[in-house]
Write a protein that holds these residues in place. Structure first.
Motif, PDB file in Angstrom:
ATOM      1  N   TRP A   1      -8.201  -8.178   2.107  1.00  0.00           N
ATOM      2  CA  TRP A   1      -6.994  -7.895   1.333  1.00  0.00           C
ATOM      3  C   TRP A   1      -7.244  -6.912   0.188  1.00  0.00           C
ATOM      4  CZ3 TRP A   1      -2.205  -9.054   2.690  1.00  0.00           C
ATOM      5  CH2 TRP A   1      -1.957 -10.157   3.524  1.00  0.00           C
TER       6      TRP A   1
ATOM      7  N   LEU B   1      -7.474  -3.750  -0.402  1.00  0.00           N
ATOM      8  CA  LEU B   1      -6.639  -2.567  -0.612  1.00  0.00           C
ATOM      9  C   LEU B   1      -5.231  -2.945  -1.047  1.00  0.00           C
ATOM     10  CD1 LEU B   1      -7.767  -0.463   2.488  1.00  0.00           C
ATOM     11  CD2 LEU B   1      -8.537  -0.242   0.114  1.00  0.00           C
ATOM     12  N   VAL B   2      -4.687  -3.997  -0.446  1.00  0.00           N
ATOM     13  CA  VAL B   2      -3.380  -4.497  -0.873  1.00  0.00           C
ATOM     14  C   VAL B   2      -3.467  -5.026  -2.299  1.00  0.00           C
ATOM     15  CG1 VAL B   2      -1.573  -6.208  -0.422  1.00  0.00           C
ATOM     16  CG2 VAL B   2      -2.709  -5.051   1.494  1.00  0.00           C
TER      17      VAL B   2
ATOM     18  N   PRO C   1      -3.201  -5.265   6.561  1.00  0.00           N
ATOM     19  CA  PRO C   1      -3.725  -5.127   5.201  1.00  0.00           C
ATOM     20  C   PRO C   1      -4.777  -4.030   5.054  1.00  0.00           C
ATOM     21  CG  PRO C   1      -3.540  -7.438   5.785  1.00  0.00           C
ATOM     22  CD  PRO C   1      -3.310  -6.652   7.052  1.00  0.00           C
TER      23      PRO C   1
ATOM     24  N   PRO D   1      -2.046  -0.651   3.782  1.00  0.00           N
ATOM     25  CA  PRO D   1      -2.018  -1.486   2.565  1.00  0.00           C
ATOM     26  C   PRO D   1      -0.846  -1.197   1.636  1.00  0.00           C
ATOM     27  CG  PRO D   1      -3.785   0.144   2.445  1.00  0.00           C
ATOM     28  CD  PRO D   1      -3.278   0.168   3.856  1.00  0.00           C
TER      29      PRO D   1
END
Length: 223
Positions: free
Chosen positions: A17, A19-20, A202, A206
Motif C-alpha cells: 500500500w 504508494l497509495v 494499489p 495508486p
C-alpha cells in the motif's frame, strides 16, 4: 481528516500500500497499514483483526480498506473499530460462516472463472500492468500465507451495519470485472466501481485508488 486503514492481501504486506499511503498522507489524511500475522500458522481471522485494531488505537473517522484476501479482515476491523465505511479493492467479499476455502465455490469463481492457480503464470496474472521494477520488488517481498485462517469460518454472524463500496479493475485477470460486479451486487447489494488496471491496483494505479478512497470517504462522512 480521515484515517484510512489499509489491509493487504495474501502473500503481501503493508508495503503493498505504500504508494497509495504516500498520496493520502500528501493530502493530509492519516494512514494505518500493518503486516498481518499471515506467517503465523496459529493465527485466525480474529488474530488478523487484532493486529489491525491494535495499530488503529484511538483514531476515529475511519475508512477500512481491504485488498484481495484483505476483504476477509476488513469488515471485522470495521465493526470492532467503529469505522464509517468499508471499501473492497479487488477484494474477496465473505459471508457469515463461510471459510475462505469455501469462498471460491460460494461465489461461483471456480465454475465460472477458473480454479485458483490455473491458467497464466503469477506475473502475468497479477503484475501485468505494474511497472517491471515495482513488480520485481513486490515479488521479492512475497510473504508466506498460512492456510490456517482459510479453513476457519468467517466469524461474524451478520454483516456489519456499515456502508460498503467496491472498487475493481477493468483489466483484472484474476477476478474479472463482470464476475466481480455480480459478486458485489449479490453479496452487498452495491454496484461496483471500475477503474483501469489489474488485480494489484494499489501498485499499478495508486493515485486513482487514493482518489476513489478520498471520494468515498467524503461522501459517507459528509464532507
Amino acid at each position: 481528516m480521515t484515517t484510512f486503514v489499509l489491509i493487504h492481501g495474501a502473500q503481501d504486506g503493508a508495503w503493498s500500500w505504500h504508494l497509495v499511503e504516500a498520496v493520502l498522507r500528501e493530502h493530509g489524511h492519516g494512514v494505518v497499514a500493518v503486516d498481518l500475522p499471515s506467517e503465523d500458522d496459529r493465527a485466525t481471522w480474529n488474530e488478523y483483526a487484532d493486529a489491525v485494531v491494535e495499530a488503529i488505537g484511538d483514531r476515529t473517522d475511519l475508512v477500512v480498506v481491504g485488498h484481495s484476501l484483505g476483504g476477509f479482515t476488513a469488515p471485522l476491523v470495521a465493526e470492532r473499530a467503529g469505522a464509517d465505511l468499508i471499501v473492497f479493492v479487488a477484494g474477496m467479499i465473505p459471508r457469515p460462516g463461510e471459510s475462505a476455502n469455501e469462498w471460491w465455490t460460494g461465489t461461483g469463481f471456480t465454475e465460472l472463472v477458473r480454479a485458483p492457480g490455473e491458467g497464466e503464470g503469477e506475473e502475468a496474472q497479477f503484475y501485468h500492468d505494474v511497472p517491471p521494477e515495482l513488480a520485481a520488488e513486490a515479488q521479492r517481498r512475497v510473504r508466506i500465507q498460512q492456510e490456517t485462517p482459510m479453513e476457519h469460518p468467517w466469524p461474524l454472524e451478520r454483516w456489519p451495519s456499515i456502508p460498503s463500496r467496491v472498487l475493481i479493475g477493468r483489466d483484472d485477470r484474476f477476478m474479472p470485472e463482470e464476475w466481480s460486479r455480480r459478486v458485489a451486487k449479490a453479496r452487498l447489494g452495491v454496484e461496483a466501481d471500475a477503474i483501469d488496471g489489474g488485480h494489484c491496483l494499489p501498485l499499478s494505479r495508486p493515485r486513482e485508488v487514493a482518489d476513489r478512497l478520498e471520494r468515498y470517504a467524503a461522501a459517507v462522512q459528509g464532507r
